[in-house]
Design a protein around this motif. Structure first.
Motif, PDB file in Angstrom:
ATOM      1  N   VAL A 187     -44.023 -73.795   0.796  1.00  0.00           N
ATOM      2  CA  VAL A 187     -44.105 -74.212  -0.602  1.00  0.00           C
ATOM      3  C   VAL A 187     -44.934 -73.181  -1.356  1.00  0.00           C
ATOM      4  O   VAL A 187     -46.056 -72.862  -0.956  1.00  0.00           O
ATOM      5  CB  VAL A 187     -44.748 -75.610  -0.742  1.00  0.00           C
ATOM      6  CG1 VAL A 187     -44.782 -76.036  -2.202  1.00  0.00           C
ATOM      7  CG2 VAL A 187     -44.019 -76.634   0.112  1.00  0.00           C
ATOM      8  N   ILE A 188     -44.378 -72.656  -2.439  1.00  0.00           N
ATOM      9  CA  ILE A 188     -45.085 -71.713  -3.304  1.00  0.00           C
ATOM     10  C   ILE A 188     -45.540 -72.452  -4.551  1.00  0.00           C
ATOM     11  O   ILE A 188     -44.728 -73.056  -5.245  1.00  0.00           O
ATOM     12  CB  ILE A 188     -44.173 -70.542  -3.726  1.00  0.00           C
ATOM     13  CG1 ILE A 188     -43.685 -69.757  -2.511  1.00  0.00           C
ATOM     14  CG2 ILE A 188     -44.888 -69.639  -4.725  1.00  0.00           C
ATOM     15  CD1 ILE A 188     -42.619 -68.707  -2.854  1.00  0.00           C
ATOM     16  N   CYS A 204     -48.883 -66.807   4.812  1.00  0.00           N
ATOM     17  CA  CYS A 204     -49.426 -67.854   3.955  1.00  0.00           C
ATOM     18  C   CYS A 204     -50.940 -67.976   4.093  1.00  0.00           C
ATOM     19  O   CYS A 204     -51.630 -68.293   3.128  1.00  0.00           O
ATOM     20  CB  CYS A 204     -48.734 -69.173   4.260  1.00  0.00           C
ATOM     21  SG  CYS A 204     -46.957 -69.120   3.880  1.00  0.00           S
ATOM     22  N   GLN A 205     -51.466 -67.670   5.277  1.00  0.00           N
ATOM     23  CA  GLN A 205     -52.918 -67.731   5.483  1.00  0.00           C
ATOM     24  C   GLN A 205     -53.659 -66.652   4.703  1.00  0.00           C
ATOM     25  O   GLN A 205     -54.795 -66.862   4.299  1.00  0.00           O
ATOM     26  CB  GLN A 205     -53.254 -67.572   6.968  1.00  0.00           C
ATOM     27  CG  GLN A 205     -52.978 -68.798   7.779  1.00  0.00           C
ATOM     28  CD  GLN A 205     -53.214 -68.575   9.261  1.00  0.00           C
ATOM     29  OE1 GLN A 205     -52.972 -67.500   9.795  1.00  0.00           O
ATOM     30  NE2 GLN A 205     -53.666 -69.614   9.938  1.00  0.00           N
ATOM     31  N   VAL A 206     -53.039 -65.497   4.491  1.00  0.00           N
ATOM     32  CA  VAL A 206     -53.745 -64.394   3.824  1.00  0.00           C
ATOM     33  C   VAL A 206     -53.814 -64.555   2.311  1.00  0.00           C
ATOM     34  O   VAL A 206     -54.494 -63.779   1.645  1.00  0.00           O
ATOM     35  CB  VAL A 206     -53.127 -63.008   4.168  1.00  0.00           C
ATOM     36  CG1 VAL A 206     -53.228 -62.737   5.647  1.00  0.00           C
ATOM     37  CG2 VAL A 206     -51.709 -62.873   3.659  1.00  0.00           C
ATOM     38  N   LEU A 237     -49.842 -70.774  -1.180  1.00  0.00           N
ATOM     39  CA  LEU A 237     -48.756 -71.005  -0.226  1.00  0.00           C
ATOM     40  C   LEU A 237     -49.158 -72.095   0.756  1.00  0.00           C
ATOM     41  O   LEU A 237     -50.251 -72.066   1.324  1.00  0.00           O
ATOM     42  CB  LEU A 237     -48.441 -69.717   0.536  1.00  0.00           C
ATOM     43  CG  LEU A 237     -47.986 -68.567  -0.343  1.00  0.00           C
ATOM     44  CD1 LEU A 237     -48.080 -67.253   0.407  1.00  0.00           C
ATOM     45  CD2 LEU A 237     -46.570 -68.802  -0.814  1.00  0.00           C
ATOM     46  N   THR A 238     -48.263 -73.053   0.943  1.00  0.00           N
ATOM     47  CA  THR A 238     -48.487 -74.142   1.880  1.00  0.00           C
ATOM     48  C   THR A 238     -47.382 -74.101   2.922  1.00  0.00           C
ATOM     49  O   THR A 238     -46.223 -73.838   2.587  1.00  0.00           O
ATOM     50  CB  THR A 238     -48.450 -75.510   1.150  1.00  0.00           C
ATOM     51  OG1 THR A 238     -49.436 -75.494   0.118  1.00  0.00           O
ATOM     52  CG2 THR A 238     -48.728 -76.657   2.096  1.00  0.00           C
ATOM     53  N   VAL A 239     -47.733 -74.345   4.187  1.00  0.00           N
ATOM     54  CA  VAL A 239     -46.751 -74.377   5.262  1.00  0.00           C
ATOM     55  C   VAL A 239     -46.816 -75.736   5.938  1.00  0.00           C
ATOM     56  O   VAL A 239     -47.896 -76.205   6.306  1.00  0.00           O
ATOM     57  CB  VAL A 239     -47.015 -73.278   6.318  1.00  0.00           C
ATOM     58  CG1 VAL A 239     -45.970 -73.333   7.410  1.00  0.00           C
ATOM     59  CG2 VAL A 239     -47.043 -71.913   5.675  1.00  0.00           C
ATOM     60  N   SER A 252     -42.506 -81.833  11.411  1.00  0.00           N
ATOM     61  CA  SER A 252     -42.844 -83.226  11.185  1.00  0.00           C
ATOM     62  C   SER A 252     -43.539 -83.478   9.874  1.00  0.00           C
ATOM     63  O   SER A 252     -43.936 -84.596   9.578  1.00  0.00           O
ATOM     64  CB  SER A 252     -43.677 -83.785  12.334  1.00  0.00           C
ATOM     65  OG  SER A 252     -44.275 -82.839  13.125  1.00  0.00           O
ATOM     66  N   GLY A 253     -43.701 -82.421   9.073  1.00  0.00           N
ATOM     67  CA  GLY A 253     -44.329 -82.586   7.768  1.00  0.00           C
ATOM     68  C   GLY A 253     -45.832 -82.418   7.791  1.00  0.00           C
ATOM     69  O   GLY A 253     -46.488 -82.631   6.785  1.00  0.00           O
ATOM     70  N   ASP A 254     -46.386 -82.034   8.954  1.00  0.00           N
ATOM     71  CA  ASP A 254     -47.823 -81.804   9.050  1.00  0.00           C
ATOM     72  C   ASP A 254     -48.153 -80.464   8.422  1.00  0.00           C
ATOM     73  O   ASP A 254     -47.467 -79.471   8.662  1.00  0.00           O
ATOM     74  CB  ASP A 254     -48.299 -81.831  10.513  1.00  0.00           C
ATOM     75  CG  ASP A 254     -48.181 -83.205  11.143  1.00  0.00           C
ATOM     76  OD1 ASP A 254     -48.320 -84.205  10.414  1.00  0.00           O
ATOM     77  OD2 ASP A 254     -47.936 -83.267  12.359  1.00  0.00           O
ATOM     78  N   GLN A 255     -49.218 -80.428   7.636  1.00  0.00           N
ATOM     79  CA  GLN A 255     -49.616 -79.207   6.945  1.00  0.00           C
ATOM     80  C   GLN A 255     -50.327 -78.266   7.916  1.00  0.00           C
ATOM     81  O   GLN A 255     -51.304 -78.633   8.548  1.00  0.00           O
ATOM     82  CB  GLN A 255     -50.518 -79.539   5.757  1.00  0.00           C
ATOM     83  CG  GLN A 255     -50.834 -78.353   4.891  1.00  0.00           C
ATOM     84  CD  GLN A 255     -51.487 -78.762   3.586  1.00  0.00           C
ATOM     85  OE1 GLN A 255     -51.096 -79.752   2.967  1.00  0.00           O
ATOM     86  NE2 GLN A 255     -52.473 -77.998   3.158  1.00  0.00           N
ATOM     87  N   LEU A 256     -49.829 -77.025   8.031  1.00  0.00           N
ATOM     88  CA  LEU A 256     -50.422 -76.024   8.898  1.00  0.00           C
ATOM     89  C   LEU A 256     -51.344 -75.089   8.121  1.00  0.00           C
ATOM     90  O   LEU A 256     -52.339 -74.609   8.640  1.00  0.00           O
ATOM     91  CB  LEU A 256     -49.333 -75.200   9.590  1.00  0.00           C
ATOM     92  CG  LEU A 256     -48.313 -75.971  10.418  1.00  0.00           C
ATOM     93  CD1 LEU A 256     -47.250 -75.025  10.950  1.00  0.00           C
ATOM     94  CD2 LEU A 256     -49.000 -76.728  11.535  1.00  0.00           C
ATOM     95  N   VAL A 257     -50.962 -74.757   6.911  1.00  0.00           N
ATOM     96  CA  VAL A 257     -51.706 -73.831   6.039  1.00  0.00           C
ATOM     97  C   VAL A 257     -51.635 -74.382   4.628  1.00  0.00           C
ATOM     98  O   VAL A 257     -50.558 -74.822   4.205  1.00  0.00           O
ATOM     99  CB  VAL A 257     -51.070 -72.424   6.069  1.00  0.00           C
ATOM    100  CG1 VAL A 257     -51.790 -71.493   5.110  1.00  0.00           C
ATOM    101  CG2 VAL A 257     -51.089 -71.839   7.469  1.00  0.00           C
ATOM    102  N   PRO A 258     -52.654 -74.325   3.827  1.00  0.00           N
ATOM    103  CA  PRO A 258     -54.018 -73.923   4.165  1.00  0.00           C
ATOM    104  C   PRO A 258     -54.737 -75.031   4.882  1.00  0.00           C
ATOM    105  O   PRO A 258     -54.452 -76.179   4.751  1.00  0.00           O
ATOM    106  CB  PRO A 258     -54.643 -73.625   2.806  1.00  0.00           C
ATOM    107  CG  PRO A 258     -53.912 -74.486   1.822  1.00  0.00           C
ATOM    108  CD  PRO A 258     -52.538 -74.621   2.405  1.00  0.00           C
TER     109      PRO A 258
END
Length: 83
Positions: A15-16, A63-65, A71-73, A77-83
């Motif tokens: 997601v941007i 996305c982490q940088v 940026l969201t990843v 399963s829809g769990d947020q990895l980043v940020p």
């Protein structure tokens, strides 16, 4: 999130948040196959995104940088990895 764009990339949802993006280009340097800066110097998905093969780790790192967390990843399963 207002003014957001979302795509599935390498099994992840990216997601941007276009309003938060400051155009640093850090994400583009990590994943130029997937992300680019548009005419407004805001991150966008590349036009040929569907034709690209990209590693999941590369997407997560891109996305982490982001210095402003524009940026969201999310995983499958829809769990947020980043940020």
């Amino acid at each position: 999130m207002a003014n957001t764009v979302e795509e599935e990339v390498a099994g992840l949802t990216v997601v941007i948040d276009r309003e938060s993006c400051i155009g640093s280009g850090a994400c583009v340097r990590v994943a130029p196959e997937v992300l680019e800066l548009d005419d407004e110097d805001v991150v966008a998905f590349t036009e040929d995104l569907e034709d690209q093969e990209v590693e999941r780790d590369q997407i997560v790192e891109a996305c982490q940088v982001c210095p402003v967390d524009a940026l969201t990843v999310l995983d499958e399963s829809g769990d947020q990895l980043v940020p």
